[in-house]
Design an enzyme around this catalytic site. Structure first.
Site, short mmCIF file in Angstrom:
data_model
loop_
_atom_site.label_atom_id
_atom_site.label_comp_id
_atom_site.label_asym_id
_atom_site.label_seq_id
_atom_site.Cartn_x
_atom_site.Cartn_y
_atom_site.Cartn_z
N HIS A 140 33.15 40.12 32.43
CA HIS A 140 33.38 41.53 32.72
C HIS A 140 34.71 41.69 33.44
CE1 HIS A 140 32.23 40.61 36.86
NE2 HIS A 140 31.14 40.03 36.39
N HIS A 154 40.68 33.08 41.94
CA HIS A 154 40.40 34.02 43.03
C HIS A 154 41.20 33.64 44.28
CE1 HIS A 154 37.43 36.80 41.58
NE2 HIS A 154 36.50 35.90 41.34
N ASN A 209 33.20 43.84 49.97
CA ASN A 209 32.31 44.39 50.98
C ASN A 209 33.15 44.74 52.20
OD1 ASN A 209 30.32 44.52 53.24
ND2 ASN A 209 28.88 43.99 51.61
N ASP A 237 36.73 40.17 39.28
CA ASP A 237 37.23 39.24 38.27
C ASP A 237 38.55 39.67 37.64
OD1 ASP A 237 35.16 37.57 38.78
OD2 ASP A 237 34.22 37.71 36.81
N ARG A 280 40.47 50.58 43.39
CA ARG A 280 40.69 51.68 44.31
C ARG A 280 41.80 52.60 43.82
NH1 ARG A 280 36.05 50.32 46.63
NH2 ARG A 280 36.13 48.49 47.96
#
Length: 688
Positions: A26, A138, A305, A329, A413
């Site tokens: 995804h 990441h 988070n 991802d 965002r």
């Protein structure tokens, strides 16, 4: 040196061949890096309009190539966000589950080579295709953008490469792994497994984070302590995913999707948030002491988070913390590109990331005006030499507006280029926007964008920190300002802050500053420009569709101020109708009763996480007539002259448009005529 990073799936947008786990493939994206610097990046969802797209990021790659003015063959290295053994294992699993219908190479590199050849007509040599570890991608996406010479790095998510995260130390251009977290210890899956009993699923984690402050963790603290263990020595931990479901079934009333929330559900959310924070703090305290690292980089889906991030910041455990703005991802595409660029001797410069406006631009002013004018029956358009002042006037007078400028943001965002803006002061604005635009739960908070130089006056910021450009941290609103900032202050007195600098985004800074001049408040409520059914808008056409299918009061696109007209039936029937490439129509025959069957008509998408929508037989038959695009008026004329039926079909079409299951738009012929009229008008003016 050009390096292209890719994340996402294997299918084209109209395909749904591969039945893969929801946690894989995804958030497709492409990122193009030249000599370690990002020159273009976009998530596939912004372009194919499928939330969390699990499709091959064809359009993202096309955009990146176009932005750089190059062809695929000019790319020195293409990098994918999974290790080669993992990708090969996934292909073997696909082939085993579809032996009769799929014929795909079991070698991932060959498959990628074939897919790129099919789409771009260029067969890259296999030596130019690389695979990188998911969690290394990441980690690098954060550390390489942090500006730190050294730091501790924590990358945590649901799963990838048979793992759920890693902990490492970054130094210079190198990353040394200290620990890897197995998939059965996944903090992402820990969160996801719990929220299933709150009526939520994959990609809803942030909603529960927003619900948690309404609850008290105490009633379920002991219950949640059965779901994890913290080692007495070291930073080790263990989660017991198998215990969560049975325990919650015994102790709470399970919430189904759409049901109201009880205090039980709020308390479970608070307990879950507390448990996550305890585990993460446990890991980081140990490794902070063991490594002596004073700085921290965070990435992976769990790093979104913001509440946890804010508590880490206030704790003083680290002198500085950098959170990758695209921690999910899609950010792996960035990490993958940076990894191979570094391997080829072109590392990212050691500079702190200041902005992520890497997506498509609006285009020329003329192109923007043409798109707006094509909707002449629906939109009232005015050009302004000072849109910041005009927009500030609208907002100060109570309007909620769409604001679209420059290049779109990379990541989840809206950071002032594809935003919905409103006055942050009236508390009623929160409920109003949740109802009129987002159509989402009323408890969900909105974020403030504040002029960087004024941030500390309104927010209690940790010592030494005044830049929060990416909405990655929840911070405390000053006690004296909470009553003033009713629309952006959450129930616990916090806000997910964005500071805006004039250097990074002068257009956005100007509109906030114009609002400050009128109200004394250097802050705007900022939320992503989209409705509940779609990704954040990217193009002018996207912005118009969202503007017309929500109750927004105004729209600012480039230098143009836009309001809605009262469109006539003729204006509506002059529009064209088309089906997005991800949509399909179906008829099913099912038993309504033991002795009676009925035919149902449905529209569905090729997305792995979507539900079918039931539609009327009349609407189904009308949509089946569309080849490419069709004029709405012509389609309605195929229905018998029954006004009630026509009205019902029209209402059904508008609902499907709101859900982005059909497209309503000016016809191609109308655009051509308009271009001809404009050209003639220009010619006449020049002749005069």
């Amino acid at each position: 040196m050009l390096c292209l990073g890719i994340s996402g799936g294997l299918d084209q947008v109209h395909e749904n061949r591969f039945e893969l786990r929801n946690a894989f493939m995804h958030d497709g994206a492409a990122v193009l890096v030249r000599d370690g610097r990002v020159i273009a990046a976009v998530e596939e969802e912004r372009l194919n309009r499928m939330k969390h797209s699990n499709k091959l990021p064809i359009r993202s790659i096309q955009y990146c190539l176009s932005a750089a003015g190059v062809q695929l063959n000019d790319i020195d290295r293409v990098a994918l966000y999974a290790s080669e053994p993992y990708a090969n294992a996934m292909l073997e699993g696909i082939s085993a589950s579809h032996p009769d219908i799929l014929s795909i190479p079991l070698d991932a590199k060959t498959l990628v080579q074939d897919l790129l050849t099919r789409e771009f007509g260029t067969k890259l040599d296999s030596s130019r295709i690389s695979f990188v570890s998911h969690h290394q991608a990441h980690a690098v996406s954060a550390f390489a953008m942090s500006g730190f010479e050294q730091s501790l790095i924590l990358a945590i998510d649901g799963s990838g490469d048979f793992l759920s995260g890693l902990l490492a130390v970054g130094s210079g251009t190198e990353i040394t792994q200290l620990e890897a977290f197995p998939e059965n210890n996944s903090l992402g899956l820990f969160y996801l497994e719990t929220i299933r009993y709150l009526g939520y699923g994959l990609f809803d984690e942030y909603k529960v984070m927003g619900l948690a402050p309404y609850g008290d963790p105490a009633p379920y603290r002991e219950l949640f302590e059965q779901f994890y263990e913290l080692s007495a020595n070291g930073g080790g931990y263990r989660v017991h995913l198998d215990r969560i479901g049975p325990a919650l079934l015994r102790n709470i009333e399970v919430r189904r999707k759409g049901m109201p929330f009880t205090q039980q559900h709020r308390d479970v959310s608070a307990s879950l948030q507390e448990a996550l924070e305890r585990i993460v703090f446990h890991i980081l305290r140990h490794h902070r002491e063991a490594t002596g690292m004073k700085r921290l980089c965070l990435a992976g889906g769990v790093a979104h988070n913001c509440t946890m991030n804010g508590k880490l910041l206030y704790s003083g455990l680290f002198e500085d913390i950098f959170v990758q703005p695209a921690s999910h991802d899609a950010g792996c595409a960035l990490g993958a590109a940076l990894i191979v660029s570094n391997e080829m001797g072109r590392p990212a410069p050691c500079e702190r990331l200041q902005e992520v406006y890497w997506g498509p631009d609006l285009g020329s002013e003329r192109a923007v005006q043409q798109e707006l004018n094509a909707w002449a029956g629906h939109l009232e358009v005015e050009r302004s030499d000072d849109v910041a002042s005009s927009a500030a006037d609208w907002i100060a007078n109570g309007a909620v507006i769409g604001w679209v400028q420059g290049r779109s943001e990379f990541g989840p965002r809206a950071l002032g280029n594809r935003s919905i803006l409103a006055d942050p002061r009236p508390a009623a604005n929160k409920d109003r926007i949740n109802a009129m635009v987002k159509k989402r739960e009323g408890y969900r908070p909105f974020a403030p964008s504040v002029l960087e130089e004024d941030a500390s006056e309104f927010f209690d910021l940790p010592d030494g920190r005044h830049e929060f450009p990416f909405m990655n941290f929840v911070v405390r609103v000053r006690d004296s300002k909470r009553a003033l900032l009713g629309a952006i202050t959450h129930v616990d007195g916090t806000a997910r802050l964005q500071t805006v600098s004039h250097n990074a985004n002068p257009a956005y800074w100007e509109v906030i500053n114009a609002f400050k001049k009128r109200t004394g408040t250097p802050i705007l409520l900022n939320t992503s420009f989209n409705n509940n059914a779609e990704p954040i808008v990217d193009s002018v056409a996207d912005a118009i569709a969202t503007f017309l299918t929500t109750e927004l009061d105004g729209l600012v696109v480039g230098p143009f101020l836009v309001k809605k007209r009262a469109a006539t039936l003729q204006d509506w029937t002059a529009l064209a109708v088309s089906l997005p490439p991800y949509v399909s129509l179906h008829q099913t025959r099912a038993y309504k009763a033991p002795d009676r069957r009925e035919t149902h008509c449905e529209i569905s998408t090729t997305h792995f996480n979507s539900d079918s929508v039931r539609i009327s037989h009349d609407l189904f038959n009308l949509l089946m007539r569309i080849e490419g695009e069709a004029m709405l008026g012509d389609l309605l004329n195929t229905i018998a002259p029954d006004q009630a039926k026509r009205d019902a079909v029209m209402e059904g079409l508008r609902r499907l448009w709101e859900q982005r299951l059909v497209r309503l738009h000016p016809s191609q012929a109308a655009r051509t005529d308009q271009d001809c009229d404009q050209t003639l008008d220009q010619h006449n003016r020049l002749s005069a």
